[in-house]
Design an enzyme around this catalytic site. Structure first.
Site, mmCIF file in Angstrom:
data_model
loop_
_atom_site.group_PDB
_atom_site.id
_atom_site.type_symbol
_atom_site.label_atom_id
_atom_site.label_comp_id
_atom_site.label_asym_id
_atom_site.label_seq_id
_atom_site.Cartn_x
_atom_site.Cartn_y
_atom_site.Cartn_z
ATOM 1 N N LYS A 19 91.063 -92.604 -15.885
ATOM 2 C CA LYS A 19 91.436 -93.994 -15.602
ATOM 3 C C LYS A 19 90.241 -94.892 -15.903
ATOM 4 C CE LYS A 19 92.351 -97.129 -11.707
ATOM 5 N NZ LYS A 19 92.477 -97.240 -10.236
ATOM 6 N N ASP A 78 89.147 -104.409 -11.755
ATOM 7 C CA ASP A 78 90.457 -104.437 -11.109
ATOM 8 C C ASP A 78 90.520 -105.547 -10.066
ATOM 9 O OD1 ASP A 78 92.976 -103.921 -10.171
ATOM 10 O OD2 ASP A 78 92.389 -102.189 -8.967
ATOM 11 N N LYS A 85 93.832 -108.620 -4.922
ATOM 12 C CA LYS A 85 93.143 -107.983 -3.808
ATOM 13 C C LYS A 85 92.613 -109.046 -2.849
ATOM 14 C CE LYS A 85 91.511 -103.941 -6.400
ATOM 15 N NZ LYS A 85 92.189 -102.895 -5.625
ATOM 16 N N ASP A 111 86.103 -99.173 -11.140
ATOM 17 C CA ASP A 111 87.449 -98.616 -11.269
ATOM 18 C C ASP A 111 87.650 -97.902 -12.606
ATOM 19 O OD1 ASP A 111 89.701 -98.129 -9.785
ATOM 20 O OD2 ASP A 111 90.811 -99.833 -10.554
ATOM 21 N N ASP A 140 98.708 -103.957 -8.260
ATOM 22 C CA ASP A 140 97.449 -103.311 -7.890
ATOM 23 C C ASP A 140 97.580 -101.787 -7.877
ATOM 24 O OD1 ASP A 140 94.752 -103.312 -7.261
ATOM 25 O OD2 ASP A 140 95.095 -103.413 -5.092
ATOM 26 N N GLU A 176 97.918 -100.053 -10.504
ATOM 27 C CA GLU A 176 97.876 -100.097 -11.966
ATOM 28 C C GLU A 176 97.303 -98.836 -12.603
ATOM 29 O OE1 GLU A 176 93.862 -100.114 -11.183
ATOM 30 O OE2 GLU A 176 95.399 -101.232 -10.116
ATOM 31 N N ARG A 209 97.829 -95.728 -12.065
ATOM 32 C CA ARG A 209 98.852 -94.727 -12.390
ATOM 33 C C ARG A 209 99.642 -95.111 -13.636
ATOM 34 N NH1 ARG A 209 101.426 -95.394 -6.559
ATOM 35 N NH2 ARG A 209 99.201 -95.778 -6.234
#
Length: 508
Positions: free
Chosen positions: A270, A275, A282, A293, A352, A354, A356
């Site tokens: 990933k 993010d 967030k 991230d 959020d 994201e 996956r």
């Protein structure tokens, strides 16, 4: 980076800034560890008593400084705690040696040379001590005023050379152990640099360029899919996550091949270079460290390059799913439906969630090559941090034996990992009235729900494991052992060890 050498020199006559020795915690007080015999002799065999007088107990990570004995060319003895004395006839644990070397190396910032007279029973110990020293000496100062000055580590340069006393420079096993320590540590530290780089300088395009340069240097084939290629290929997950950013997404494929390979591993990372949460923004206080991230992609990148440098007899393909998750007029909205690379449709209930989405596309792409196994690495869920804390990553998978082997590999290299289940009853929570699946399910067990989502995008018959490194990927506290503050490079050593075991035929 700190130089690592093997030395047969005796401690008294070695020119160095410090002699590093080990001290263990015994039943009746501190015990001087093997490797420090010459130092102890110079104190008339009373070094343990001297250390105890100075407050040393031998506890793990404890540091005690004392002047070197008369006749030594090094002015300082640095005693580092190893923890409990091993049971009778047992050697010191390699992880204890790795941590001790890391603590000492960090404490010796500003020194030109340190001699490590720690317990050295075999080549594996040499590798562990060397790795600990190289990882412990790490610093990230590129953005400080004096950051380009090689003398700068908060005003002090990192330790320039670590000499391992008791090493055997002409012994093939010792030489190989040191070469491995250097290759793995340099690549792990490269991953740390990437994780620590601010997102205004590291975006999907610049990350891809760094990967291309490293691939060229180490004979790795590389393919970069830009926005145009992603649209043509139908990578709806990666495109959907990157839609709100001015910096377009990328999918990078790194292929290391060996002519002697009998197995093929695929690593998927990933790579969300920042993010914000997207439209599902967030809350305040949760954005400041979101440059980390992309730690999963950094770890995959480092592991593939390390495998190439070590010449492992296994084919390793790394997939870096890179995007920046930002809110804007073009961003994916909660309620939107994305058509993934696999053909499945996903209803986005939370932008959020994201990671996956980008992993799903990369997992399906990796599956098309029919590798023997796939491992994805991701800072995926806060739920995993709540479950396992900040130093342990969770391991899920569709193959219990493979999951267990991964956990064993992690333990072997000193990376705390814990097997986690994929309860089938949680899958129903992701049912969608609109699409094939939603990207969110039940709140409780969120880390497991994410794993179940990813499983949907793994090709049939392929062993797969998911490493959720959300806890250990970024250390917001103080440094410990060989782990610095900031990016840690979590999972790099586990992936490299997995590749080594696969090359040796030890994973079936």
């Amino acid at each position: 980076m700190t130089a690592l050498t093997l030395s047969t020199a005796a401690a008294p006559g070695l020119r160095a800034d410090a002699i590093v020795i080990g001290v263990a915690k015994g039943a009746k007080g501190p015990v001087v560890a093997p490797g420090a015999e010459a130092v102890d002799k110079a104190y008339d065999g009373k070094l343990a008593g001297v250390l105890e007088t100075l407050g040393a107990s031998g506890a793990e990570g404890e540091l005690t400084k004392l002047p070197a004995p008369a006749g030594f060319k090094a002015p300082l003895v640095l005693a580092v705690g190893l923890g409990a004395v091993p049971e009778k006839d047992a050697d010191y644990d390699t992880e204890a040696l790795r941590k001790a070397a890391g603590v000492a190396a960090r404490a010796l910032a500003g020194s030109k040379k340190a001699a490590f007279a720690l317990p050295l029973a075999d080549a594996a110990d040499a590798g562990a001590i060397g790795e600990g020293a190289l990882l412990g000496a790490y610093s990230f100062d590129a953005y400080k005023e004096n950051g380009k000055d090689p003398k700068a580590k908060n005003g002090k340069a990192p330790l320039a050379e670590a000499a391992l006393l008791g090493g055997k420079p002409r012994d093939k096993a010792y030489k190989a152990a040191v070469e491995r320590a250097v290759a793995v540590s340099e690549e792990l530290n490269r991953a740390r640099d990437l994780i620590n780089t601010p997102p205004n300088d590291l975006n999907p395009e610049s990350f891809a360029a760094i990967a291309q340069a490293a691939a060229k240097e180490h004979g790795i084939k590389v393919q970069v899919l830009d926005e145009k290629a992603l649209v043509k290929g139908g990578y709806g997950g990666i495109l959907g996550v990157g839609a709100g950013s001015a910096a377009g997404p990328r999918l990078v494929k790194l292929s290391y091949t060996s002519s002697k390979a009998k197995k093929h591993l695929a690593f998927v990372g990933k790579g969300i270079t920042y993010d914000s949460g997207g439209i599902s923004l967030k809350p305040a206080g949760h954005n400041e460290t979101m440059k980390c991230d992309m730690a999963g992609a950094a770890s995959v990148f480092a592991a593939v390059v390390a495998a190439a440098r070590l010449g492992l007899e296994v084919n390793v393909t790394g997939w870096l799913a890179l995007a920046e998750n930002m809110p804007s007029g073009s961003a994916t909205r909660p309620g939107d439906v994305l058509r993934m690379y696999s053909g499945k449709t996903v209803e986005v209930l939370n932008t959020d969630a994201e990671g996956r989405l980008v992993l799903a596309d990369a997992l399906w792409a990796a599956s098309q090559e029919k590798p023997d196994a796939i491992v994805d690495v991701a800072t995926l869920t806060g739920a995993m941090v709540l479950a396992l804390g900040s130093r342990t990553f969770g391991v899920m998978g569709n193959d219990d034996a493979f999951r267990a082997a991964l956990c064993e590999a992690a333990e072997e290299v000193g990376e705390p990992a814990w097997p986690m289940p994929l309860p089938e009853h949680l899958r129903k929570g992701m049912d969608s009235a609109t699409a094939d699946i939603a990207n969110m399910g039940e709140r409780m067990g969120g880390g497991l729900v994410a794993g179940l989502f990813l499983r949907e995008f793994v090709g049939e018959g392929i062993s797969w494991a998911h490493l959720d490194i959300a806890g250990p990927a970024f250390n917001e506290g103080g440094p410990f052992g060989y782990t610095p503050k900031g990016g840690t490079g979590s999972a790099v050593r586990t992936l490299v060890r997995l590749a080594e075991l696969t090359a040796a035929g030890d994973l079936g």
